[in-house]
Motif scaffolding. Structure first.
Motif, PDB file in Angstrom:
ATOM      1  N   LYS A  15      -2.609  -0.773  -2.044  1.00  0.00           N
ATOM      2  CA  LYS A  15      -2.981   0.113  -3.149  1.00  0.00           C
ATOM      3  C   LYS A  15      -1.845   0.196  -4.158  1.00  0.00           C
ATOM      4  O   LYS A  15      -2.080   0.267  -5.359  1.00  0.00           O
ATOM      5  CB  LYS A  15      -3.339   1.496  -2.617  1.00  0.00           C
ATOM      6  N   LYS A  16      -0.626   0.164  -3.661  1.00  0.00           N
ATOM      7  CA  LYS A  16       0.532   0.208  -4.552  1.00  0.00           C
ATOM      8  C   LYS A  16       0.544  -1.003  -5.481  1.00  0.00           C
ATOM      9  O   LYS A  16       0.766  -0.871  -6.683  1.00  0.00           O
ATOM     10  CB  LYS A  16       1.813   0.261  -3.720  1.00  0.00           C
ATOM     11  N   ARG A  18      -2.020  -2.791  -6.363  1.00  0.00           N
ATOM     12  CA  ARG A  18      -3.161  -2.688  -7.268  1.00  0.00           C
ATOM     13  C   ARG A  18      -2.870  -1.709  -8.407  1.00  0.00           C
ATOM     14  O   ARG A  18      -3.239  -1.951  -9.552  1.00  0.00           O
ATOM     15  CB  ARG A  18      -4.411  -2.275  -6.496  1.00  0.00           C
ATOM     16  N   VAL A  19      -2.158  -0.611  -8.090  1.00  0.00           N
ATOM     17  CA  VAL A  19      -1.764   0.343  -9.130  1.00  0.00           C
ATOM     18  C   VAL A  19      -0.813  -0.327 -10.105  1.00  0.00           C
ATOM     19  O   VAL A  19      -0.934  -0.166 -11.326  1.00  0.00           O
ATOM     20  CB  VAL A  19      -1.130   1.607  -8.512  1.00  0.00           C
ATOM     21  N   GLN A  20       0.119  -1.108  -9.590  1.00  0.00           N
ATOM     22  CA  GLN A  20       1.065  -1.806 -10.470  1.00  0.00           C
ATOM     23  C   GLN A  20       0.323  -2.783 -11.388  1.00  0.00           C
ATOM     24  O   GLN A  20       0.647  -2.904 -12.566  1.00  0.00           O
ATOM     25  CB  GLN A  20       2.131  -2.524  -9.667  1.00  0.00           C
ATOM     26  N   VAL A  30      -4.657   8.720 -14.681  1.00  0.00           N
ATOM     27  CA  VAL A  30      -4.657   8.968 -13.245  1.00  0.00           C
ATOM     28  C   VAL A  30      -6.089   9.005 -12.729  1.00  0.00           C
ATOM     29  O   VAL A  30      -6.382   8.488 -11.642  1.00  0.00           O
ATOM     30  CB  VAL A  30      -3.912  10.290 -12.927  1.00  0.00           C
ATOM     31  N   ILE A  33      -7.304   5.459 -12.240  1.00  0.00           N
ATOM     32  CA  ILE A  33      -6.709   4.861 -11.042  1.00  0.00           C
ATOM     33  C   ILE A  33      -7.413   5.397  -9.803  1.00  0.00           C
ATOM     34  O   ILE A  33      -7.788   4.634  -8.902  1.00  0.00           O
ATOM     35  CB  ILE A  33      -5.200   5.143 -10.981  1.00  0.00           C
ATOM     36  N   LEU A  37      -9.655   3.005  -7.197  1.00  0.00           N
ATOM     37  CA  LEU A  37      -9.179   2.802  -5.833  1.00  0.00           C
ATOM     38  C   LEU A  37      -9.881   3.699  -4.817  1.00  0.00           C
ATOM     39  O   LEU A  37      -9.578   3.639  -3.627  1.00  0.00           O
ATOM     40  CB  LEU A  37      -7.663   3.046  -5.767  1.00  0.00           C
ATOM     41  N   ALA A  44      -3.180   9.149  -6.388  1.00  0.00           N
ATOM     42  CA  ALA A  44      -2.892   8.262  -7.518  1.00  0.00           C
ATOM     43  C   ALA A  44      -1.527   8.601  -8.113  1.00  0.00           C
ATOM     44  O   ALA A  44      -0.736   7.703  -8.418  1.00  0.00           O
ATOM     45  CB  ALA A  44      -3.979   8.387  -8.583  1.00  0.00           C
ATOM     46  N   LEU A  47       1.092   7.186  -5.818  1.00  0.00           N
ATOM     47  CA  LEU A  47       1.238   5.735  -5.937  1.00  0.00           C
ATOM     48  C   LEU A  47       1.989   5.354  -7.215  1.00  0.00           C
ATOM     49  O   LEU A  47       2.785   4.417  -7.215  1.00  0.00           O
ATOM     50  CB  LEU A  47      -0.126   5.056  -5.894  1.00  0.00           C
ATOM     51  N   ILE A  48       1.754   6.098  -8.304  1.00  0.00           N
ATOM     52  CA  ILE A  48       2.512   5.856  -9.536  1.00  0.00           C
ATOM     53  C   ILE A  48       3.992   6.118  -9.274  1.00  0.00           C
ATOM     54  O   ILE A  48       4.856   5.349  -9.702  1.00  0.00           O
ATOM     55  CB  ILE A  48       1.989   6.731 -10.691  1.00  0.00           C
TER      56      ILE A  48
END
Length: 101
Positions: A15-16, A18-20, A30, A33, A37, A44, A47-48
């Protein structure tokens, strides 16, 4: 038995990561995101923060009443400028005093 590189390619994205990717693609909120996900807004935000702690510079801009985050693109290096002779001309050597005639 050593692991092959093919095994790493078969792993699902975290997930990290994918957030990047979302942050690299452009400004994302947010809520977006969390929706993409299927996680909570608090997750979210977390993870940011994880991406930011990993050393990625993140910028936030308020747009349409929602904060939108994206990664900061690094500035162009001066290598190209230096290649064309537009760089600094100061040398490291100390200058010698001159005697006026």
């Amino acid at each position: 038995m050593p692991k092959s590189k093919d095994v790493a390619a078969d792993k699902p994205q975290t997930k990290k990561s994918r957030v990047q990717e979302l942050l690299n693609a452009g400004a994302v909120s947010v809520a977006e995101i969390a929706e993409q996900l299927s996680i909570s807004k608090q997750a979210a935000y977390s993870l940011i923060g994880d991406v930011k702690r990993a050393g990625v510079e993140i910028a936030g801009v308020m747009k349409d009443g929602a904060m939108r985050y994206s990664t900061v693109k690094p500035k162009r290096s001066k290598e190209k400028t230096l290649a064309f002779g537009k760089g600094p001309v100061v040398s490291d050597a100390a200058s010698a005093p001159t005697v006026a005639d």
